[in-house]
Enzyme design. Sequence first.
Site, PDB file in Angstrom:
ATOM      1  N   ALA A  66       1.002  -1.117   0.020  1.00 61.89           N
ATOM      2  CA  ALA A  66      -0.053   0.088   0.103  1.00 61.89           C
ATOM      3  C   ALA A  66       1.026   1.044  -0.151  1.00 61.89           C
ATOM      4  CB  ALA A  66      -0.810  -0.082   1.213  1.00 61.89           C
ATOM      5  N   GLY A 111       0.453  -4.968   0.879  1.00 61.74           N
ATOM      6  CA  GLY A 111      -0.688  -4.965  -0.031  1.00 61.74           C
ATOM      7  C   GLY A 111      -0.375  -5.585  -1.179  1.00 61.74           C
ATOM      8  N   GLU A 114      -0.627  -9.312  -0.241  1.00 62.09           N
ATOM      9  CA  GLU A 114      -2.025  -9.474   0.021  1.00 62.09           C
ATOM     10  C   GLU A 114      -3.013  -9.520  -1.178  1.00 62.09           C
ATOM     11  OE1 GLU A 114      -2.002  -5.992   2.726  1.00 62.09           O
ATOM     12  OE2 GLU A 114      -3.151  -7.285   4.313  1.00 62.09           O
ATOM     13  N   GLU A 134       4.843  -4.989   7.197  1.00 62.39           N
ATOM     14  CA  GLU A 134       4.100  -3.725   7.969  1.00 62.39           C
ATOM     15  C   GLU A 134       4.437  -3.600   9.300  1.00 62.39           C
ATOM     16  OE1 GLU A 134       2.780  -6.182   5.957  1.00 62.39           O
ATOM     17  OE2 GLU A 134       1.046  -5.158   4.894  1.00 62.39           O
TER      18      GLU A 134
HETATM   19  N1  COA Z   1       4.590   3.096  -0.903  1.00 64.47           N
HETATM   20  C1  COA Z   1       4.913   4.226  -1.411  1.00 64.47           C
HETATM   21  N2  COA Z   1       6.192   4.373  -2.242  1.00 64.47           N
HETATM   22  C2  COA Z   1       6.768   3.248  -2.250  1.00 64.47           C
HETATM   23  C3  COA Z   1       6.605   2.096  -1.735  1.00 64.47           C
HETATM   24  C4  COA Z   1       5.311   1.946  -1.042  1.00 64.47           C
HETATM   25  N3  COA Z   1       4.895   0.711  -0.442  1.00 64.47           N
HETATM   26  N4  COA Z   1       7.706   1.021  -2.037  1.00 64.47           N
HETATM   27  C5  COA Z   1       8.374   1.926  -2.797  1.00 64.47           C
HETATM   28  N5  COA Z   1       8.075   3.176  -2.982  1.00 64.47           N
HETATM   29  C6  COA Z   1       9.014   4.326  -3.701  1.00 64.47           C
HETATM   30  C7  COA Z   1      10.112   4.654  -2.917  1.00 64.47           C
HETATM   31  O1  COA Z   1       9.717   5.677  -2.002  1.00 64.47           O
HETATM   32  C8  COA Z   1      10.819   5.209  -4.165  1.00 64.47           C
HETATM   33  O2  COA Z   1      10.251   6.482  -4.339  1.00 64.47           O
HETATM   34  P1  COA Z   1      11.111   7.784  -4.653  1.00 64.47           P
HETATM   35  O3  COA Z   1      12.088   7.427  -6.013  1.00 64.47           O
HETATM   36  O4  COA Z   1      10.240   8.784  -4.886  1.00 64.47           O
HETATM   37  O5  COA Z   1      11.984   7.821  -3.559  1.00 64.47           O
HETATM   38  C9  COA Z   1      10.412   4.466  -5.312  1.00 64.47           C
HETATM   39  O6  COA Z   1       9.294   3.617  -4.911  1.00 64.47           O
HETATM   40  C10 COA Z   1      11.459   3.454  -5.464  1.00 64.47           C
HETATM   41  O7  COA Z   1      11.730   2.418  -4.212  1.00 64.47           O
HETATM   42  P2  COA Z   1      13.110   2.537  -3.592  1.00 64.47           P
HETATM   43  O8  COA Z   1      12.979   2.206  -1.804  1.00 64.47           O
HETATM   44  O9  COA Z   1      14.133   3.250  -3.636  1.00 64.47           O
HETATM   45  O10 COA Z   1      13.612   1.200  -4.218  1.00 64.47           O
HETATM   46  P3  COA Z   1      14.757   0.165  -3.511  1.00 64.47           P
HETATM   47  O11 COA Z   1      15.097  -0.910  -4.763  1.00 64.47           O
HETATM   48  O12 COA Z   1      15.831   0.839  -2.680  1.00 64.47           O
HETATM   49  O13 COA Z   1      14.046  -0.641  -2.521  1.00 64.47           O
HETATM   50  C11 COA Z   1      12.140  -2.027  -1.390  1.00 64.47           C
HETATM   51  C12 COA Z   1      12.879  -1.632  -2.854  1.00 64.47           C
HETATM   52  C13 COA Z   1      11.013  -2.821  -1.961  1.00 64.47           C
HETATM   53  C14 COA Z   1      12.993  -2.854  -0.592  1.00 64.47           C
HETATM   54  C15 COA Z   1      11.603  -0.846  -0.694  1.00 64.47           C
HETATM   55  O14 COA Z   1      11.109   0.127  -1.696  1.00 64.47           O
HETATM   56  C16 COA Z   1      10.588  -0.949   0.148  1.00 64.47           C
HETATM   57  O15 COA Z   1      10.931  -1.277   1.466  1.00 64.47           O
HETATM   58  N6  COA Z   1       9.374  -0.406   0.229  1.00 64.47           N
HETATM   59  C17 COA Z   1       8.480  -0.490   1.176  1.00 64.47           C
HETATM   60  C18 COA Z   1       7.668  -2.068   1.434  1.00 64.47           C
HETATM   61  C19 COA Z   1       6.670  -2.152   2.369  1.00 64.47           C
HETATM   62  O16 COA Z   1       7.077  -1.679   3.525  1.00 64.47           O
HETATM   63  N7  COA Z   1       5.689  -2.195   1.953  1.00 64.47           N
HETATM   64  C20 COA Z   1       4.269  -2.445   2.790  1.00 64.47           C
HETATM   65  C21 COA Z   1       3.491  -0.983   3.003  1.00 64.47           C
HETATM   66  S1  COA Z   1       2.550  -1.308   4.210  1.00 64.47           S
END
Ligand code: COA
Length: 260
Positions: A66, A111, A114, A134
Amino acid sequence: MSETSLLVEKRDGIALVTINRPDKLNALNTQVMRELDDCFTAIGADPQVHGVIVTGAGEKAFVAGADIAELATQSPVEGREHALRGQRVLDGIEGLGKPVIAAVNGFALGGGCELAMACHVRIASENARLGTPEAKLGLMCGYGGTQRLLRLVGRGRALEMLLTGEMVDAAEAHRIGLVNKVVPKDKLLAEAEALLRKMLANGPLSLRFTLEAVGAGHEMPLAQGLAHEATLFGLICASEDKREGTVAFLEKRPAKFQGK
Ligand code: COA
């Protein structure tokens, strides 16, 4: 955001639905969820579409969760509504009545995991990583993750994933039953389509009633689930498809199903 946070391509009875926010790793914001809702409602009513593949745009992610930027500012009331709406959209996918395959092409987190679990079958590319992080954000699953993960992989493994928030790679996801199959990245969509076409070669009512029996059976005691199955079996015995399928077998020819 543009109107294209979802791409929908329909071909030969299959809809390919691609979550299209690759710059945010296809995170599910309000607009994506609204479009998903509308898209699956339309697919459910479209007689030309018999099955669906869901995937994510870009090289890295199926859906990375999400949208955390939206979650960060939600009040308790908004949070509850957010979870209920998300659950309703995913319930709509699970209850579509037509097979839905998740082609998990990278990160499927929160999400995203999910969403994949609400699909009927999951195929992952070798680079896929799945998880429910989460708790790392001080949150918890809100789109059905605590319930569907429990049912898919069992209590111990579900709790390990939910409480640590750690991801599993594709091989581990396969080992624990979170995904059905792992394939090379460049073959993912072709494999998903091949699997879906195998399903769609069968009687459409068989698919619909089987999805209903399995879906409803989750919520019922065994005796009630068996009674429900028997009722659906009785109904299907009245169908043209049953007549055609059984006669075709006896006449040693391929069946031509009408979905009637
Ligand atoms: N919601 C909003 N934005 C998200 C996102 C999310 N769930 N997951 C990734 N993004 C965005 C990042 O903020 C980033 O945006 P920016 O370029 O404007 O800063 C972009 O997507 C790329 O993500 P980034 O973190 O730079 O890529 P990465 O390869 O370094 O890491 C992940 C990949 C998946 C490990 C990392 O993005 C992450 O941990 N995301 C969140 C996962 C999460 O907690 N999901 C559950 C949400 S309840």
